[in-house]
Structures are given as C-alpha cells and as structure tokens.
Design an enzyme around this catalytic site. Structure first.
Site, PDB file in Angstrom:
ATOM      1  N   GLU A   1       2.874   1.402  13.684  1.00  0.00           N
ATOM      2  CA  GLU A   1       2.785   0.029  13.254  1.00  0.00           C
ATOM      3  C   GLU A   1       3.906  -0.819  13.635  1.00  0.00           C
ATOM      4  O   GLU A   1       4.071  -2.058  14.061  1.00  0.00           O
ATOM      5  CB  GLU A   1       2.688   0.257  11.774  1.00  0.00           C
ATOM      6  CG  GLU A   1       2.167  -1.148  11.219  1.00  0.00           C
ATOM      7  CD  GLU A   1       1.373  -0.799   9.976  1.00  0.00           C
ATOM      8  OE1 GLU A   1       0.709   0.192   9.590  1.00  0.00           O
ATOM      9  OE2 GLU A   1       1.575  -1.672   9.052  1.00  0.00           O
TER      10      GLU A   1
ATOM     11  N   GLU B   1       3.658  -1.603  17.123  1.00  0.00           N
ATOM     12  CA  GLU B   1       2.647  -2.798  17.219  1.00  0.00           C
ATOM     13  C   GLU B   1       3.410  -4.197  16.868  1.00  0.00           C
ATOM     14  O   GLU B   1       3.150  -5.326  17.255  1.00  0.00           O
ATOM     15  CB  GLU B   1       1.710  -2.452  16.421  1.00  0.00           C
ATOM     16  CG  GLU B   1       0.264  -3.321  16.784  1.00  0.00           C
ATOM     17  CD  GLU B   1      -0.907  -2.979  15.525  1.00  0.00           C
ATOM     18  OE1 GLU B   1      -0.597  -2.052  14.846  1.00  0.00           O
ATOM     19  OE2 GLU B   1      -1.784  -3.808  15.724  1.00  0.00           O
TER      20      GLU B   1
ATOM     21  N   CYS C   1      -2.824   0.362   5.699  1.00  0.00           N
ATOM     22  CA  CYS C   1      -2.737   2.030   5.224  1.00  0.00           C
ATOM     23  C   CYS C   1      -3.899   1.877   4.057  1.00  0.00           C
ATOM     24  O   CYS C   1      -4.094   3.221   3.714  1.00  0.00           O
ATOM     25  CB  CYS C   1      -1.433   2.242   4.607  1.00  0.00           C
ATOM     26  SG  CYS C   1      -0.267   1.907   5.912  1.00  0.00           S
TER      27      CYS C   1
ATOM     28  N   SER D   1      -3.275  -4.474  11.301  1.00  0.00           N
ATOM     29  CA  SER D   1      -2.759  -3.482  12.300  1.00  0.00           C
ATOM     30  C   SER D   1      -3.841  -2.678  12.624  1.00  0.00           C
ATOM     31  O   SER D   1      -4.789  -2.244  11.748  1.00  0.00           O
ATOM     32  CB  SER D   1      -1.616  -2.609  11.410  1.00  0.00           C
ATOM     33  OG  SER D   1      -1.290  -1.468  12.329  1.00  0.00           O
TER      34      SER D   1
ATOM     35  N   LYS E   1     -10.258   6.343  -0.251  1.00  0.00           N
ATOM     36  CA  LYS E   1      -9.797   7.213   0.689  1.00  0.00           C
ATOM     37  C   LYS E   1     -10.974   8.124   0.920  1.00  0.00           C
ATOM     38  O   LYS E   1     -11.135   8.773   2.196  1.00  0.00           O
ATOM     39  CB  LYS E   1      -8.604   8.309   0.126  1.00  0.00           C
ATOM     40  CG  LYS E   1      -7.443   7.644   0.523  1.00  0.00           C
ATOM     41  CD  LYS E   1      -6.775   7.252   1.823  1.00  0.00           C
ATOM     42  CE  LYS E   1      -5.551   6.501   1.905  1.00  0.00           C
ATOM     43  NZ  LYS E   1      -5.332   6.161   3.344  1.00  0.00           N
TER      44      LYS E   1
ATOM     45  N   GLU F   1     -13.005   6.157   3.124  1.00  0.00           N
ATOM     46  CA  GLU F   1     -12.222   6.080   4.549  1.00  0.00           C
ATOM     47  C   GLU F   1     -12.509   7.213   5.254  1.00  0.00           C
ATOM     48  O   GLU F   1     -12.782   7.267   6.489  1.00  0.00           O
ATOM     49  CB  GLU F   1     -10.814   5.710   4.406  1.00  0.00           C
ATOM     50  CG  GLU F   1      -9.884   5.766   5.659  1.00  0.00           C
ATOM     51  CD  GLU F   1      -8.492   5.761   5.363  1.00  0.00           C
ATOM     52  OE1 GLU F   1      -7.709   4.525   5.495  1.00  0.00           O
ATOM     53  OE2 GLU F   1      -7.835   6.722   4.852  1.00  0.00           O
TER      54      GLU F   1
ATOM     55  N   GLU G   1     -15.500   5.707  12.253  1.00  0.00           N
ATOM     56  CA  GLU G   1     -14.399   5.435  13.356  1.00  0.00           C
ATOM     57  C   GLU G   1     -13.388   6.536  13.380  1.00  0.00           C
ATOM     58  O   GLU G   1     -12.693   6.637  13.981  1.00  0.00           O
ATOM     59  CB  GLU G   1     -13.598   4.064  12.949  1.00  0.00           C
ATOM     60  CG  GLU G   1     -14.484   3.016  12.853  1.00  0.00           C
ATOM     61  CD  GLU G   1     -14.969   2.471  11.672  1.00  0.00           C
ATOM     62  OE1 GLU G   1     -15.336   3.390  10.694  1.00  0.00           O
ATOM     63  OE2 GLU G   1     -15.369   1.302  11.308  1.00  0.00           O
TER      64      GLU G   1
ATOM     65  N   CYS H   1      -0.099   2.429  -4.486  1.00  0.00           N
ATOM     66  CA  CYS H   1      -0.979   3.811  -4.616  1.00  0.00           C
ATOM     67  C   CYS H   1      -0.455   4.881  -5.891  1.00  0.00           C
ATOM     68  O   CYS H   1      -1.127   5.395  -6.148  1.00  0.00           O
ATOM     69  CB  CYS H   1      -0.418   4.752  -3.128  1.00  0.00           C
ATOM     70  SG  CYS H   1      -0.479   3.908  -1.706  1.00  0.00           S
TER      71      CYS H   1
END
Lengths: 578, 164
Positions: free
Chosen positions: A279, A282, A299, A319, A358, A361, A366, A502
């Site tokens: 990141e 990037e 994230c 990102s 999560k 996710e 993907e 988090c």
C-alpha cells in the site's frame, strides 16, 4: 461547570447541571438497573428498568433520560420503585425465549443478570408468544428475534453507523426488529460490521458460529491447520477470561492456540507489514503521478462493503491491496505451501479476527488465488474464547509463548493496525523513510492517534505536503467522503468501519452497558496495542526481515507482477443492493 | 413476519410525476416523511416497495426507517386494495356474534392476512371497527354490498359471487 443540588435517597449531592438522574446516581455509587440504555448509542427511556421515584412527580420516571434540576429529590430504592421494576422485568421475560442454558449469551447476558439482581423468583405472566424464524442466511450475522427484548440498541447502533438497515416494524405486541421490508439481512446493504451484536444485551444477535468447521479440520490428520491472529484480538481476548480491559495477552493466546491443536500459529501483523509494503508503494506511485488521489485504505471489510454499496464513485480510490488477512492467506497457500512441501489443498487456513465482516471477506470470490478460499474460516475473538473454554484450557495460567517462524516476526507497525490511525501511522513510518531516505526520528505519529471521529493533518515529507485524514465508524466515513465530493483535497485517507477501529470490532468480547458507561474501553484496548508497539524491537514494516526475505525469494518487488496476482484485488459496485 | 408478497407494481408517468412533485415540495423539511407518505398513498392508493424506494432516495431517509413508519400506522398500507375489498366488522356486537370466526374463514379461503391483497389483485381483506349495523351482526361488506346475520357457512357463497 454549573453545579446544582439534589437529594438521592435523602442524601445531598452536588452534580453538574448537564447530568441525568442516572449519571448522578452512578457518580454517587448508587446502582440503577438499565437495559435499553447504552452510553453514546441508545438513550431513549424505553425499557422502564431504570424507573425512580421523584418527590412531587405523579408517576415514576426513567432515570436515563430525566435531567437533574435544582432541589430534585429522588428515591431509587423505594418499595414502589422495586415493585415497578420487577413487574416490568417479569413482563419482558414473559415473551422472551428463556432457553438460557443453550444461549450464546449464557452468563454474559444483561437480562439474565437483571433477573438475578432484581430477585425474580417466579414467572407470573405466562402468555402468548410469536415464534420468529432465525435468520442465519448471511455469512456473518445470525438474528434470533425470539430472544429480542426490543431495547432498540441494535437499531441505534446501525443508525449511528449511518447505515440504518434494521428497524422496529409493526406495533404493540407484534413489534419486532427487522431488516428493511422483512428481508434477510444479507439482502439489505448490511456491511456486517457487527456493531449491532456488541450492542445487544441478550442473545438476539450473534456471529455465525464456525467453530465446528475448525474443530473438524483440527481433528483431521490429513489437514495442516494454520492459524493467524489479528492485532486487536490480543488486546481484548483476556476480557473473556476475567482479565482487566486493556490487558495484552499475546503470549497466552499463542499458547492456547497451540494447545487447541493448530499446527502453526502465525501473526497477522506480518500480513500487515506486507500490506504496508504494497500500500505504501501504491501510495507513492499515485502520489508521484498525482492520479487517483486520495488513496483510501482497504483493510476493513466492513468499510469496503460500505463503499461498494453507498459510495461506489470512490471504488477507484480504494487501495487495490487486499487486507492483511487475505494477503497472508494468499501467501500461506502459495509461498508457505511451496517452501514446506505441503499440498495447498491440504492446508486449512484459519484467521482469528475481531471482526464479523471478515467472515464475509473470506467468502468473497475475489479471494481465491489458491483455487479455493484462501482463508477457509475466519473466527471472531469470541469464538476463539469459546473454543478455549470448551477445550478445558485454563487460559490465565498458560505460559507466554512465541508465534511460529517465519511468519511470527512482525513489527510494531503491524500491531497498531488494530486501532484507528494505526494503518496510517504504519504507512507514514515507511513512506517517510522511502521518500526522505533517512530514518524517521519520532515514530509516534500523534495527530492520527486518539478517538476523535475525524482526524486530519498535513505532513511535510521530503519537502512535499501530504494531506491525510483518519476516520473510524462509517458515519464519519460519510463526513470525509462528502467533503471530498465537495472538492476538499486529501492524499491519503484511512477508514475503519467500526468506532475506534478493530479494537471495537463486531467480533470482540462484549462489554456490558454498565462497564461501557464507566470505562473508556476503546482507549484501554488501544493502549494495549500501543504498548506492544513501544516494546517491539522493529517498529517499521520495511525493516521486517521476514518481509524482506519474502520479496527476495518469491514476490520480487512491491506492486510487481506476482504481488498483483496474489496481494491485490478489485471491487464491485453494489449500490443497487441497499 | 414472513417475506412480503404484493401484486406487481404498476406505475403511470402521471403518477410518478406527481410523486416527484410531492417529494420536491417537502425535500429538506424536517418531519416531512409522514406527510409525503400520506400524499403518496393518495396518488397510488397504497405504498408499494417501489414508491417507498423513490421516497427514500428523494428525501434521503433510509428504507428501514420508512418501513418502520409504514408498518407502524394502520393508515398506511403496503398492499393495494383488491377489486373487491372485503371488510369484516370486528366491533363489539359483531365480535360477540362470531365475526372473529368469519374473518378467520375468509383468511383461510383467500390465503391472505388482514391488510393484504390476493396475488391476482381480486380481493383484499380489511378488519373494521363498528360500522353501525349492529342489528345485522355479524356483518361484512364487499365494496358497497352489505351482508348481515352471517354464519361461517355463508362465507363461501358470498365470495363466489365475486369470483368471476
């Protein structure tokens, strides 16, 4: 501060004029029971558990919403008060699904605690019940309205997140909490942040329990079961075993995971260091070219889903980096498998996360560079605690153990990923040194620390101004995105979906309303992470030797071809579904 | 509550233009939701999902909040009125004379709950308060037709009159 004089139970007190009766009583050490009240989230006086008697008032009043005034005389423990509270509680219990023994919140339930504290010794009101179907169709959340007591804390939490996909529908006895239009929660633009779960006083909301799948893999000798743990987990897991909030339990957690039978115990912080390399690179590319700014962190899966549903015009700003969990997941089933001669299909990859999103996710298509899911199961901190309890492990007497090599070596930068501002701080430590070509002297980036909802700063790095913003809670994300839409310029924005980041994720141990009102649990948990960072020998991601080796051996260079294949992802406009 | 099934929504350009006009009139006003819902219901006769969605987007009010309000007030309906609206009186006199059993029989017969409309749009069912025909208790109406001194066995005959 203007002070006024009141009497509680015939004793004199001087309290700030802005207080409610509940605030005043709490400060005086007098406990008034509450149920629908949740500090900063829900203060509506609906449940009537906090009733008090006020001299001269016709009826009993709800202490949580009644402002104090000069000369107010309050009785918190009169016969009338006790009787009213108990009757109310018994009525709430009359149509509650009282299967406490098998409830996910057994011994951790505010309703159960009240029944004990108020001395409910019989159930006088047995009556009609409306049976509700349990919604367990989503990847993350389970809704059981049979346990719901209509306190509306979840609805308020969802509104505070500026998502508002659940509501109270119908009226009277038929009133129930439901996603929009009686749909299933997976179909309404819910981001699975789980703030509703950690707000629920009872067992009406919980995460999807995936412990059995993990136990099955551990019990299968053919499977090589690896586990990674996110930074915020170590800052809160101890609470499940009676330790004070803010006690870091990294060593005991690792010991417990080993005793549960995981073959390798790795640290997601290593994944976080990898994320910073990607990141950070990037960001530098985009910052140098001036294209596609601001870059926004990716994230937090709740935040990513929020962006896809509600602000699809910013998908290009996200990102392309996967989250640390997914980056690490991809590395485990490729580099780690190859290096250790393990068939990737025999690896069962588990992640312990402070997060319910999560789970979603991990299920995203993907994230299947290995052919199947890169992360097979993502468990919450609470699920891990349950596993430890069920295995008969005496957590508090465990020795401190170290993570397994090679992915146990992480930096302080990786640890602070678990709190708001942490990703930005970790990124700055690396980006600064790359641009300035000299060591950063003070590693603590103070402007991005703390619990303010929106934090902004302009840093000067290598003679250039870098405008950064850090927000947590999706309501604050709306604020910053709307500012950008209105023309404000930022270079780098960090967003975490949950208030506080988090450490207060939807998968974390539940902090009851009373504790929430009297402690700053988010700051305490964050301090556990900052103290781990201070103690770390390496505090910058680019100095992590494991990461250096990973690039030398396998990945090549940050944002290179291999990285793009394994560590980067893409997003989809989901605005039609909300 | 189970999934909501309503007959397919039919919109006309005129209706949707009127709705947008109402939304534009109230946009930015605090407490606009209920008056807008009232006016929308008078345009369409009911408040289907699509109309709620348009209001949600127009006023920037979450769908869940709109659904909460619409389901709270009996004045608002998410189901259209059928070609034939069956209204069973549940006033005291009718109720003691057994109109509760009659409404149950109609629900069973039509496969809908009170407030809903059959999939073909033919029948809707309403529970009313006293309609002032206590001498005929128990009583029901189908549009403007009044049927009194009923028993459960009369339900089949009455509904069949409106079947074709």
């Amino acid at each position: 501060m203007e002070m006024i004089n009141i009497k509680i139970n015939d004793k004199d007190y001087s309290v700030p004029a802005s207080y409610t009766i509940l605030d005043a009583a709490r400060e005086a050490g007098i406990k008034i029971p509450t149920l629908c009240y949740l500090k900063d989230v829900n203060q509506i006086g609906a449940c009537r558990m906090c009733l008090v008697e006020i001299k001269g008032a016709r009826a009993l009043q709800a202490a949580c919403v009644y402002p104090v005034s000069e000369g107010l005389e309050i009785y918190t423990n009169s016969a009338k008060v006790r009787e009213a509270r108990r009757d109310t509680l018994e009525l709430i219990l009359s149509n509650h699904d009282k299967k406490c023994l098998t409830c996910i919140r057994n011994r951790n339930c505010e309703l159960q605690a009240l029944a004990d504290e108020l001395g409910v010794d019989g159930l006088r009101f047995e009556g009609e019940n409306i049976p509700y179907e349990i919604d367990n169709t989503s990847t993350s959340l389970v809704r059981d309205n049979n346990k719901c007591i209509l306190c509306r804390r979840c609805v308020a939490a969802c509104n505070n997140q500026a998502i508002s996909v659940i509501t109270c529908a119908d009226r009277g006895f038929a009133t129930h909490v439901t996603p929009t239009y009686e749909k299933e929660i997976k179909d309404v633009g819910c981001i699975f942040c789980g703030q509703c779960i950690v707000s629920c006083p009872v067992g009406a909301l919980s995460e999807k329990n995936e412990v059995p799948a993990v136990m099955k893999a551990i019990d299968n000798p053919e499977k090589h079961v690896v586990v990674q743990t996110a930074p915020a987990v170590r800052a809160a897991l101890g609470e499940e075993f009676g330790l004070p909030i803010g006690t870091p339990v990294t060593g005991k957690m690792v010991a417990a995971l080993r005793r549960l039978g995981f073959d390798k115990v790795f640290d997601t912080d290593t994944g976080a260091d990898l994320t910073i390399m990607e990141e950070g690179t990037e960001f530098l590319q985009r910052f140098t070219s001036g294209e596609n700014l601001p870059i926004i962190t990716s994230c937090s899966p709740g935040w990513v889903k929020f962006c896809e549903h509600y602000y699809p015009e910013f998908i290009g700003n996200l990102s392309t980096c996967k989250s640390p969990m997914e980056m690490f997941g991809a590395v485990i089933k490729s580099y780690y498998a190859e290096k250790n001669n393990i068939n990737k299909d025999d690896i069962f990859s588990v992640a312990i996360m402070p997060c319910t999103s999560k789970k979603y996710e991990a299920s995203r298509e993907e994230h299947s560079t290995s052919g199947g899911r890169d992360i097979d199961v993502s468990l919450t901190t609470r699920e891990l605690a349950r596993m430890i309890k069920q295995a008969g492990i005496d957590f508090n007497s465990l020795p401190d153990e170290e993570f397994d090599s090679p992915f146990g070596e992480a930096t302080g930068a990786g640890v602070i990923f678990g709190t708001t501002g942490g990703v930005m701080e970790a990124a700055i430590r690396t980006v600064y040194e790359i641009l300035e070509k000299k060591p950063l002297e003070n590693l603590n980036v103070e402007p991005v620390r703390g619990l303010d909802g929106v934090k902004e700063a302009t840093l000067t790095i290598a003679g250039k101004e870098v405008k950064i913003a850090v927000v947590h809670g999706t309501a604050n994300a709306r604020i910053i995105l709307d500012k950008i839409k209105a023309g404000e310029h930022y270079d780098f924005v960090e967003v975490m979906a949950c208030p506080g980041g988090c450490i207060n994720g939807g998968g974390q141990p539940i902090v009851d309303a009373n504790t929430r009102a009297t402690t700053d649990f988010k700051a305490l948990r964050a301090s556990a992470l900052y103290s781990e960072d201070e103690k770390a020998t390496i505090r910058k991601s680019h100095e992590n030797p494991v990461i250096k080796q990973l690039y030398d051996d396998f990945l090549g260079e940050p944002c290179g071809h291999k990285s793009h294949e394994l560590l980067h992802t893409h997003y989809t406009d989901k605005s039609a579904n909300k | 509550m189970a999934e909501i099934k309503a007959p397919a929504f039919k919109d006309t350009a005129e209706q949707s233009a009127k709705l947008q006009e109402v939304i534009a009139k109230y946009k930015g006003t605090e407490g606009a939701l209920i008056p807008v819902l009232h006016e929308a219901q008078s345009i369409y006769g009911y408040l289907p999902y699509e109309v709620q969605k348009a209001i949600s987007e127009g006023l920037d009010v979450p769908m869940a909040e709109i659904y909460g309000v619409v389901s709270f007030y009996t004045q608002f309906s998410i189901y259209p009125k059928g070609t034939y609206n069956v209204a069973v009186c549940l006033g005291t006199a009718c109720y003691v004379k057994g109109s509760g059993d009659i409404i149950d029989k109609i629900k069973e017969k039509l496969g809908i709950e009170v407030g809903q409309c059959t999939d073909d749009g033919r029948f809707s069912l309403e529970a009313t308060r006293c309609i002032g025909a206590c001498g005929l208790a128990p009583v029901l109406t189908v549009n403007d037709d009044v049927y009194g001194r009923l028993t459960v066995d009369d339900v089949d005959d009455i509904l069949s009159k409106y079947m074709d």
